[in-house]
Motif scaffolding. Sequence first.
Motif, short mmCIF file in Angstrom:
data_model
loop_
_atom_site.label_atom_id
_atom_site.label_comp_id
_atom_site.label_asym_id
_atom_site.label_seq_id
_atom_site.Cartn_x
_atom_site.Cartn_y
_atom_site.Cartn_z
N GLY A 122 0.83 -1.40 -0.22
CA GLY A 122 0.09 -0.14 -0.10
C GLY A 122 0.81 1.23 -0.03
N LEU A 123 2.07 1.14 -0.34
CA LEU A 123 3.08 2.29 -0.52
C LEU A 123 3.58 2.39 -1.81
N PRO A 124 2.91 2.80 -2.76
CA PRO A 124 3.25 3.06 -4.16
C PRO A 124 4.62 3.99 -4.43
N GLY A 125 4.56 4.85 -3.47
CA GLY A 125 5.61 6.07 -3.74
C GLY A 125 6.79 5.47 -2.97
N HIS A 126 7.04 4.26 -2.54
CA HIS A 126 8.22 3.73 -1.81
C HIS A 126 9.04 2.61 -2.29
N ILE A 127 10.28 2.44 -1.75
CA ILE A 127 10.98 1.16 -2.04
C ILE A 127 11.53 0.92 -0.92
N ARG A 128 11.85 -0.57 -0.52
CA ARG A 128 12.47 -0.83 0.61
C ARG A 128 13.81 -1.41 0.31
N ILE A 129 14.90 -0.96 0.89
CA ILE A 129 16.38 -1.18 0.69
C ILE A 129 16.82 -1.94 2.01
N SER A 130 17.48 -3.27 1.53
CA SER A 130 17.86 -3.97 2.60
C SER A 130 19.39 -3.46 2.91
N VAL A 131 19.87 -3.52 4.15
CA VAL A 131 21.06 -3.36 4.98
C VAL A 131 21.98 -4.28 4.64
N GLY A 132 23.44 -4.11 4.01
CA GLY A 132 24.23 -5.28 3.89
C GLY A 132 25.46 -4.75 4.15
N THR A 133 26.56 -5.02 3.57
CA THR A 133 27.91 -4.61 3.72
C THR A 133 27.93 -3.13 3.29
N ALA A 134 29.10 -2.54 3.66
CA ALA A 134 29.36 -1.31 3.09
C ALA A 134 29.27 -1.20 1.66
N GLU A 135 29.87 -1.97 1.09
CA GLU A 135 29.89 -1.92 -0.40
C GLU A 135 28.48 -1.99 -0.99
N GLU A 136 27.78 -3.05 -0.48
CA GLU A 136 26.44 -3.26 -0.80
C GLU A 136 25.53 -2.03 -0.79
N ASN A 137 25.66 -1.51 0.36
CA ASN A 137 25.04 -0.34 0.74
C ASN A 137 25.20 0.83 -0.32
N GLN A 138 26.50 0.83 -0.63
CA GLN A 138 26.75 2.02 -1.54
C GLN A 138 26.25 1.61 -2.67
N GLU A 139 25.95 0.47 -3.39
CA GLU A 139 25.27 0.23 -4.63
C GLU A 139 24.22 1.17 -4.99
N PRO A 140 23.25 0.77 -4.20
CA PRO A 140 21.85 1.85 -4.89
C PRO A 140 21.96 3.16 -4.30
N LEU A 141 22.95 3.52 -3.55
CA LEU A 141 23.08 5.16 -3.29
C LEU A 141 23.68 5.51 -4.67
N ASP A 142 24.79 4.98 -4.98
CA ASP A 142 25.39 5.45 -6.31
C ASP A 142 24.63 5.52 -7.50
N ALA A 143 23.71 4.24 -7.47
CA ALA A 143 22.57 4.11 -8.77
C ALA A 143 21.71 5.34 -8.54
N PHE A 144 21.32 5.58 -7.30
CA PHE A 144 20.19 6.76 -7.12
C PHE A 144 20.72 8.00 -7.64
N GLY A 145 21.84 8.25 -7.42
CA GLY A 145 22.71 9.44 -7.79
C GLY A 145 22.50 9.43 -9.48
N GLU A 146 22.83 8.48 -9.94
CA GLU A 146 22.80 8.43 -11.40
C GLU A 146 21.39 8.41 -12.21
N VAL A 147 20.55 7.70 -11.48
CA VAL A 147 19.02 7.32 -12.21
C VAL A 147 18.10 8.46 -11.69
N LEU A 148 18.35 9.05 -10.45
CA LEU A 148 17.29 10.34 -10.21
C LEU A 148 17.67 11.45 -11.19
N VAL A 149 18.72 11.74 -11.48
CA VAL A 149 19.06 12.63 -12.54
C VAL A 149 18.44 12.41 -13.80
N HIS A 150 18.35 11.35 -14.47
CA HIS A 150 17.78 11.16 -15.55
C HIS A 150 16.10 10.69 -15.55
N THR A 151 15.65 10.68 -14.53
CA THR A 151 14.35 10.55 -14.18
C THR A 151 13.28 11.83 -13.79
#
Length: 152
Positions: A122-151
């Motif tokens: 019931g939360l169509p404006g949200h996503i859930r991000i699982s917490v992992g290692t520092a490297e795993e956590n950085q991947e979605p953050l980097d992608a957000f930075g790139e994807v948000l610019v184009h969206t």
Amino acid sequence: MNTRTLNTFSKIYGLAGIRVGFGAASEGIVRTWLQVKEPFNVNALAQAAASAALGDEEHVQASCRMNEQGRQQIYEGQSRLSIPYYESMSNFILAELGEHAEILYHKLLERGIIVRYAKGWGLPGHIRISVGTAEENQEPLDAFGEVLVHTT
């Protein structure tokens, strides 16, 4: 009494791959669970791993610290990107992405970054991000930075 507790050994105990957990409930609830559970119980190796995990408080504390550090890393990254989020005590964070949430979800999947689109909850404006290692956590953050610019 209709109280119940269900727990898994997935994250905090590091045993996600063996699919083991435990539950406690009133007799009526347990009878219902037994009617719908899989026909085979957890194997002996999984039971031994779970039993050992219960006694390893040092590992549990280290997992808690790693999870807290991971949440902080994601909070800070999302704050830098101006992405609203809900603070969590769990191993995931709910990010508020608004009307572009589904598009961003699919763009992350295309990059091999697995998150959960929260529309089913019931939360169509949200996503859930699982917490992992520092490297795993950085991947979605980097992608957000790139994807948000184009969206947006």
